[in-house]
Design an enzyme around this catalytic site. Structure first.
Site, PDB file in Angstrom:
ATOM      1  N   SER A 107      -3.542  -3.511   0.478  1.00 38.06           N
ATOM      2  CA  SER A 107      -2.386  -4.230   1.014  1.00 38.06           C
ATOM      3  C   SER A 107      -2.780  -5.660   1.321  1.00 38.06           C
ATOM      4  O   SER A 107      -3.817  -5.908   1.938  1.00 38.06           O
ATOM      5  CB  SER A 107      -1.886  -3.546   2.291  1.00 38.06           C
ATOM      6  OG  SER A 107      -0.891  -4.311   2.921  1.00 38.06           O
ATOM      7  N   ALA A 108      -1.928  -6.613   0.918  1.00 38.12           N
ATOM      8  CA  ALA A 108      -2.244  -8.018   1.174  1.00 38.12           C
ATOM      9  C   ALA A 108      -2.056  -8.390   2.638  1.00 38.12           C
ATOM     10  O   ALA A 108      -2.857  -9.147   3.200  1.00 38.12           O
ATOM     11  CB  ALA A 108      -1.369  -8.914   0.297  1.00 38.12           C
ATOM     12  N   ALA A 124       0.814  -1.210   0.000  1.00 34.34           N
ATOM     13  CA  ALA A 124       0.000   0.000   0.000  1.00 34.34           C
ATOM     14  C   ALA A 124       0.851   1.264   0.000  1.00 34.34           C
ATOM     15  O   ALA A 124       0.428   2.302  -0.522  1.00 34.34           O
ATOM     16  CB  ALA A 124      -0.948  -0.002   1.200  1.00 34.34           C
ATOM     17  N   ASN A 147      -5.564   3.791  10.516  1.00 36.87           N
ATOM     18  CA  ASN A 147      -4.805   2.645  10.990  1.00 36.87           C
ATOM     19  C   ASN A 147      -4.598   2.632  12.499  1.00 36.87           C
ATOM     20  O   ASN A 147      -4.455   1.573  13.103  1.00 36.87           O
ATOM     21  CB  ASN A 147      -3.443   2.588  10.284  1.00 36.87           C
ATOM     22  CG  ASN A 147      -2.711   3.915  10.313  1.00 36.87           C
ATOM     23  OD1 ASN A 147      -3.202   4.915   9.801  1.00 36.87           O
ATOM     24  ND2 ASN A 147      -1.531   3.940  10.907  1.00 36.87           N
ATOM     25  N   CYS A 191       4.419   1.784  11.750  1.00 34.51           N
ATOM     26  CA  CYS A 191       5.435   2.526  11.003  1.00 34.51           C
ATOM     27  C   CYS A 191       6.042   3.670  11.809  1.00 34.51           C
ATOM     28  O   CYS A 191       7.036   4.255  11.407  1.00 34.51           O
ATOM     29  CB  CYS A 191       4.833   3.073   9.711  1.00 34.51           C
ATOM     30  SG  CYS A 191       4.302   1.759   8.591  1.00 34.51           S
TER      31      CYS A 191
END
Length: 394
Positions: free
Chosen positions: A211-212, A80, A163, A336
């Site tokens: 995003s996987a 992503a 997120n 992150c």
């Protein structure tokens, strides 16, 4: 009843990443060895390449089906983060090549860094950027977007699910406003797959990042939806062969594409089952600790994705809180930014003080979370937090 401590910490950080589903891993493994579907999908001169290409295109269709898109609208990326960069920089670069002025970009102030950092970079190139302030529960209101639009606005980027908070934005409403004004709308939907229904046509989305590894697929693979009718023009950010219809060069990793496709198919198949069950466990966890003194929810659960809890533990030292809850694998914020000592910019944006922001935890549940794990988490939090509060006030 007192539950015994687990042999390993209970994993409650599904917003950071999810384990690969065994069914997904099995399909990926079949694409790795000489006996499997290992070939380069761009090698169209022999059977092995054709089979790899077929597997990649089947996976592309599975991702497209998850979001109600045409398979030709799916561009494979490394995740992503790359998809966000390709969307923002790609749209701007296409405008620049067409001789258009730098223009005006709108993003929310609590986007993932994968959007905020490209926005900052674009500002250095002369783009004027407006950062929208969320409401107290972390949502961007559609009318706030409308009020920020200008004649030279070329792109709006607002995430579907935050997120850190799990707060859900009305992307259909925001998209409708953008569509009325003929302004492109990008959505970071990394946290949405398998948690919320996605339909790019109904939600008026022009560009969507996926995003996987947030939906039980592998890391290192993602996708960008790019609307074809009418066509959205983006310029490639990675060059070297003109793959993905000229939008993203590079040999496609068959096993990862297959993994993301399988994860997307599972997410679609389980959409009616997983979110209600996970939300019920999430609510049970919150109700089990809600009466503790000094704690508060940082979001409105009525508008929060199924697995997220973001809780401020008033009267606790944030660092000691995380260390003391060592039987739980939880987070202080986005994965992150977890190395930063600064309080979360997301929590600051919704009005929390530095102390409360640093004493907040993101607890995120997922497909594999069990009732016993939730009950142990409740017990562990109830044991630890009052002790920390007493120690801090002594």
């Amino acid at each position: 009843m007192t539950l015994s401590a687990p042999r390993q910490p209970i994993y409650l950080d599904y917003a950071a990443t999810t384990p690969v589903d065994p069914a997904v891993a099995e399909q990926m493994a079949a694409c790795l060895t000489r006996e499997g579907n290992f070939a380069n999908p761009a090698s169209r001169s022999h059977l092995y390449g054709w089979q790899a290409e077929e597997a990649v295109e089947n996976a592309r269709q599975q991702v497209a089906d998850l979001i109600g898109a045409d398979n030709r609208e799916i561009v494979w990326t490394s995740g992503a983060t790359e998809a966000d960069n390709l969307a923002l920089k790609g749209v701007w670069e296409a405008r620049r090549r067409a001789g258009l002025p730098a223009g005006h970009l709108i993003v929310s102030a609590i986007e993932h860094k994968a959007v905020l950092d490209p926005a900052h970079w674009l500002a250095e190139q002369g783009v004027e950027v407006t950062y929208l302030t969320p409401n107290a529960s972390g949502r961007i209101e559609a009318e706030v977007v409308r009020a920020a639009l200008r004649d030279d606005t070329f792109l709006v980027s607002v995430m579907h699910v935050n997120n850190e908070l799990g707060s859900v934005n009305d992307i259909a409403g925001i998209g409708a406003i953008c569509r009325e004004q003929d302004i492109l709308f990008h959505v970071d939907a990394a946290q949405s797959g398998g948690r919320l229904a996605l339909n790019v046509a109904e939600q008026n989305v022009d560009l969507m990042s996926l995003s996987a590894h947030k939906m039980y697929g592998p890391k290192g693979i993602g996708a960008l939806y790019v609307r074809r009718d009418p066509g959205v023009k983006i310029s490639a950010q990675i060059h070297g062969g003109g793959h993905e219809r000229g939008m993203r060069s590079g040999t496609l990793p068959t096993h990862q594409c297959v993994g993301m496709g399988a994860a997307a198919q599972l997410a679609a198949d389980r959409l009616a089952e997983d979110p209600p069950r996970i939300a019920a466990l999430r609510d049970e966890l919150w109700q089990g600790i809600a009466d503790l003194p000094g704690i508060q929810l940082n979001t409105d659960l009525a508008h929060t994705a199924c697995g997220h809890l973001n809780i401020a533990f008033g009267g606790c030292d944030g660092e000691m809180l995380l260390l003391s809850l060592r039987q739980l694998a939880v987070a202080t914020g986005s994965a992150c930014t977890s190395a930063s000592l600064e309080p979360s910019y997301v929590l600051k944006a919704i009005g929390l003080s530095n102390d409360l922001a640093q004493a907040s935890l993101r607890i995120s549940l997922g497909r594999l979370t069990t009732e016993d794990e939730v009950q142990f988490a409740i017990q562990h939090i109830r044991d630890v937090v009052p002790k920390l509060q007493r120690k801090a006030s002594a």
